[in-house]
Design an enzyme around this catalytic site. Structure first.
Site, PDB file in Angstrom:
ATOM      1  N   ASN A   9     -11.600 -43.875 -51.671  1.00  0.00           N
ATOM      2  CA  ASN A   9     -12.272 -43.525 -52.925  1.00  0.00           C
ATOM      3  C   ASN A   9     -12.710 -44.822 -53.585  1.00  0.00           C
ATOM      4  O   ASN A   9     -11.886 -45.532 -54.147  1.00  0.00           O
ATOM      5  CB  ASN A   9     -11.299 -42.742 -53.821  1.00  0.00           C
ATOM      6  CG  ASN A   9     -11.884 -42.443 -55.192  1.00  0.00           C
ATOM      7  OD1 ASN A   9     -13.090 -42.620 -55.409  1.00  0.00           O
ATOM      8  ND2 ASN A   9     -11.042 -42.002 -56.116  1.00  0.00           N
ATOM      9  N   TRP A  10     -13.999 -45.109 -53.476  1.00  0.00           N
ATOM     10  CA  TRP A  10     -14.496 -46.388 -53.997  1.00  0.00           C
ATOM     11  C   TRP A  10     -14.634 -46.369 -55.518  1.00  0.00           C
ATOM     12  O   TRP A  10     -14.954 -47.381 -56.121  1.00  0.00           O
ATOM     13  CB  TRP A  10     -15.849 -46.739 -53.347  1.00  0.00           C
ATOM     14  CG  TRP A  10     -15.787 -46.937 -51.861  1.00  0.00           C
ATOM     15  CD1 TRP A  10     -14.673 -46.851 -51.062  1.00  0.00           C
ATOM     16  CD2 TRP A  10     -16.867 -47.269 -50.979  1.00  0.00           C
ATOM     17  NE1 TRP A  10     -15.003 -47.101 -49.751  1.00  0.00           N
ATOM     18  CE2 TRP A  10     -16.349 -47.360 -49.670  1.00  0.00           C
ATOM     19  CE3 TRP A  10     -18.235 -47.495 -51.175  1.00  0.00           C
ATOM     20  CZ2 TRP A  10     -17.147 -47.672 -48.560  1.00  0.00           C
ATOM     21  CZ3 TRP A  10     -19.034 -47.793 -50.068  1.00  0.00           C
ATOM     22  CH2 TRP A  10     -18.489 -47.887 -48.788  1.00  0.00           C
ATOM     23  N   LYS A  11     -14.450 -45.217 -56.121  1.00  0.00           N
ATOM     24  CA  LYS A  11     -14.578 -45.043 -57.579  1.00  0.00           C
ATOM     25  C   LYS A  11     -15.890 -45.670 -58.064  1.00  0.00           C
ATOM     26  O   LYS A  11     -16.889 -45.633 -57.348  1.00  0.00           O
ATOM     27  CB  LYS A  11     -13.361 -45.638 -58.291  1.00  0.00           C
ATOM     28  CG  LYS A  11     -12.036 -45.141 -57.719  1.00  0.00           C
ATOM     29  CD  LYS A  11     -10.866 -45.419 -58.605  1.00  0.00           C
ATOM     30  CE  LYS A  11      -9.585 -45.079 -57.869  1.00  0.00           C
ATOM     31  NZ  LYS A  11      -8.420 -45.079 -58.739  1.00  0.00           N
ATOM     32  N   HIS A  94      -9.863 -35.180 -59.290  1.00  0.00           N
ATOM     33  CA  HIS A  94      -9.141 -36.466 -59.341  1.00  0.00           C
ATOM     34  C   HIS A  94      -8.555 -36.634 -60.751  1.00  0.00           C
ATOM     35  O   HIS A  94      -9.169 -36.232 -61.735  1.00  0.00           O
ATOM     36  CB  HIS A  94     -10.099 -37.615 -59.003  1.00  0.00           C
ATOM     37  CG  HIS A  94      -9.384 -38.914 -58.782  1.00  0.00           C
ATOM     38  ND1 HIS A  94      -8.923 -39.690 -59.819  1.00  0.00           N
ATOM     39  CD2 HIS A  94      -9.021 -39.553 -57.642  1.00  0.00           C
ATOM     40  CE1 HIS A  94      -8.321 -40.763 -59.321  1.00  0.00           C
ATOM     41  NE2 HIS A  94      -8.359 -40.699 -57.991  1.00  0.00           N
ATOM     42  N   GLU A  96      -8.432 -39.059 -62.671  1.00  0.00           N
ATOM     43  CA  GLU A  96      -9.299 -39.781 -63.614  1.00  0.00           C
ATOM     44  C   GLU A  96     -10.347 -38.836 -64.199  1.00  0.00           C
ATOM     45  O   GLU A  96     -10.713 -38.950 -65.368  1.00  0.00           O
ATOM     46  CB  GLU A  96      -9.944 -40.989 -62.911  1.00  0.00           C
ATOM     47  CG  GLU A  96      -8.903 -42.080 -62.661  1.00  0.00           C
ATOM     48  CD  GLU A  96      -9.188 -42.983 -61.477  1.00  0.00           C
ATOM     49  OE1 GLU A  96     -10.316 -43.000 -60.963  1.00  0.00           O
ATOM     50  OE2 GLU A  96      -8.242 -43.685 -61.067  1.00  0.00           O
ATOM     51  N   GLU A 166      -1.269 -37.061 -55.674  1.00  0.00           N
ATOM     52  CA  GLU A 166      -1.381 -38.393 -56.256  1.00  0.00           C
ATOM     53  C   GLU A 166      -0.649 -38.452 -57.595  1.00  0.00           C
ATOM     54  O   GLU A 166      -1.211 -38.039 -58.623  1.00  0.00           O
ATOM     55  CB  GLU A 166      -2.848 -38.735 -56.507  1.00  0.00           C
ATOM     56  CG  GLU A 166      -3.716 -38.717 -55.269  1.00  0.00           C
ATOM     57  CD  GLU A 166      -4.967 -39.561 -55.464  1.00  0.00           C
ATOM     58  OE1 GLU A 166      -5.133 -40.497 -54.699  1.00  0.00           O
ATOM     59  OE2 GLU A 166      -5.734 -39.294 -56.400  1.00  0.00           O
ATOM     60  N   GLY A 172      -3.447 -46.963 -58.843  1.00  0.00           N
ATOM     61  CA  GLY A 172      -3.971 -48.240 -59.326  1.00  0.00           C
ATOM     62  C   GLY A 172      -2.941 -49.109 -60.020  1.00  0.00           C
ATOM     63  O   GLY A 172      -3.301 -50.085 -60.679  1.00  0.00           O
ATOM     64  N   SER A 213      -1.569 -46.281 -54.834  1.00  0.00           N
ATOM     65  CA  SER A 213      -1.207 -47.644 -54.410  1.00  0.00           C
ATOM     66  C   SER A 213      -0.816 -47.717 -52.935  1.00  0.00           C
ATOM     67  O   SER A 213       0.147 -48.393 -52.570  1.00  0.00           O
ATOM     68  CB  SER A 213      -0.100 -48.204 -55.317  1.00  0.00           C
ATOM     69  OG  SER A 213      -0.549 -48.294 -56.657  1.00  0.00           O
ATOM     70  N   GLY A 234      -7.532 -45.868 -53.057  1.00  0.00           N
ATOM     71  CA  GLY A 234      -8.477 -46.426 -54.027  1.00  0.00           C
ATOM     72  C   GLY A 234      -8.702 -47.901 -53.763  1.00  0.00           C
ATOM     73  O   GLY A 234      -9.487 -48.289 -52.890  1.00  0.00           O
ATOM     74  N   GLY A 235      -7.979 -48.741 -54.478  1.00  0.00           N
ATOM     75  CA  GLY A 235      -8.182 -50.194 -54.434  1.00  0.00           C
ATOM     76  C   GLY A 235      -8.262 -50.778 -53.037  1.00  0.00           C
ATOM     77  O   GLY A 235      -9.145 -51.599 -52.746  1.00  0.00           O
TER      78      GLY A 235
HETATM   79  C1  PEP Z   1      -7.133 -43.090 -55.982  1.00  0.00           C
HETATM   80  O1  PEP Z   1      -8.189 -43.570 -56.342  1.00  0.00           O
HETATM   81  O2  PEP Z   1      -7.051 -41.883 -55.809  1.00  0.00           O
HETATM   82  C2  PEP Z   1      -6.001 -43.976 -55.742  1.00  0.00           C
HETATM   83  C3  PEP Z   1      -4.928 -43.473 -55.220  1.00  0.00           C
HETATM   84  O3  PEP Z   1      -6.134 -45.301 -56.106  1.00  0.00           O
HETATM   85  P1  PEP Z   1      -5.188 -46.533 -55.663  1.00  0.00           P
HETATM   86  O4  PEP Z   1      -5.070 -46.470 -54.164  1.00  0.00           O
HETATM   87  O5  PEP Z   1      -5.913 -47.750 -56.136  1.00  0.00           O
HETATM   88  O6  PEP Z   1      -3.867 -46.339 -56.321  1.00  0.00           O
END
Ligand code: PEP
Length: 250
Positions: A9-11, A94, A96, A166, A172, A213, A234-235
């Site tokens: 997920n590049w957000k 998600h 967010e 999640e 994050g 994470s 994500g990251g």
């Molecule tokens: C996400 O964007 O769903 C996520 C889990 O981010 P991260 O891996 O950065 O925690």
């Protein structure tokens, strides 16, 4: 057996040029990795470019969101048939989007139905806040989110979906859930909720990811849990190290 799936997920990161350059940089290495499904979820406007870049590889493309209506006066939204020429997947609900854009369980349910009607595979996100976790409400909250997401869906529709558990406090933050925590909730709150709704065969068929994470260092441990079928990342999906993370999943 369930094929593992790792989705990045590049957000709201990377311009159109950066998205395509990054896809080109890592696509060949990812294409060599067998036994795992791989998905890039770029920002919406970069989807066509990334889809073109990964054409002919095993890499799938997903949107980070979409609207449930077919068309009309919904400024700023994308309809399912606008993403289907480029995407096989769509992330829905998600945390967010739930936190910053007012997404509700009811809206997520409508989006799931719309996605399935257009042959898109929904990646449905569920997960509790830190407060809920500390109050001992994780189990009931997450299983409630799962049941709300699947309202009025058949077993066949449900098993065509992917669920991403999640915990919000792990997204994050670098504070990932332990394998026991993640696997435990995935089993007792997610897979068992599917069993309650549709029976054990459906519960065993549906793929459930962990997200929060996930890194090159911890992916292998998550994948060793029998109920964890992959990760929503994500990251760590924004860097070339994503290739090693995917390798760590098999
Ligand atoms: C996400 O964007 O769903 C996520 C889990 O981010 P991260 O891996 O950065 O925690």
């Amino acid at each position: 057996m369930r094929t593992p799936i790792i989705a990045g997920n590049w957000k709201m990161n990377k311009t159109a040029a950066e998205s395509v350059a990054f896809a080109n940089e890592i696509k060949e290495a990812l294409n060599q990795i067998e036994g795992v499904d791989i998905v890039f979820c770029p920002p919406a406007i970069n989807i066509p470019g990334v889809a073109k870049a990964v054409q002919g590889t095993k890499i799938g493309v997903g949107a980070q969101n979409m609207y449930f209506e077919e068309k009309g006066a919904y400024t700023g939204e994308l309809a399912p048939n606008m993403i289907t020429p480029f995407c096989q997947y769509v992330i829905l609900g998600h945390s967010e989007r739930r936190a910053y854009f007012g997404e509700t369980d009811e809206g997520v349910n409508k989006k799931i139905k719309a996605a399935l009607a257009h042959n898109l595979t929904p990646i449905i996100c569920v997960g509790e806040s830190l407060e809920q976790n500390e109050a001992g409400e994780t189990q009931s909250f997450v299983s409630g989110q799962v049941k709300a997401a699947f309202a009025d869906l058949t077993a066949e529709q449900a098993t065509a979906c992917i669920i991403a558990y999640e915990p919000i406090w792990a997204i994050g933050t670098g504070k990932s859930a332990t394998v026991e925590q993640a696997g435990g909730i995935i089993k007792t709150a997610v897979r068992d909720a599917i069993a309650e709704l549709y029976g054990e065969a459906a519960a065993q068929a549906i793929r459930i990811q962990y997200g929060g994470s996930v890194t090159i260092e911890n992916i292998n441990a998550y994948m060793s849990h029998p109920d964890i079928d992959g990760a929503l990342v994500g990251g760590a999906s924004l860097k070339p190290g994503f290739v090693d993370l995917v390798k760590g999943a098999i």
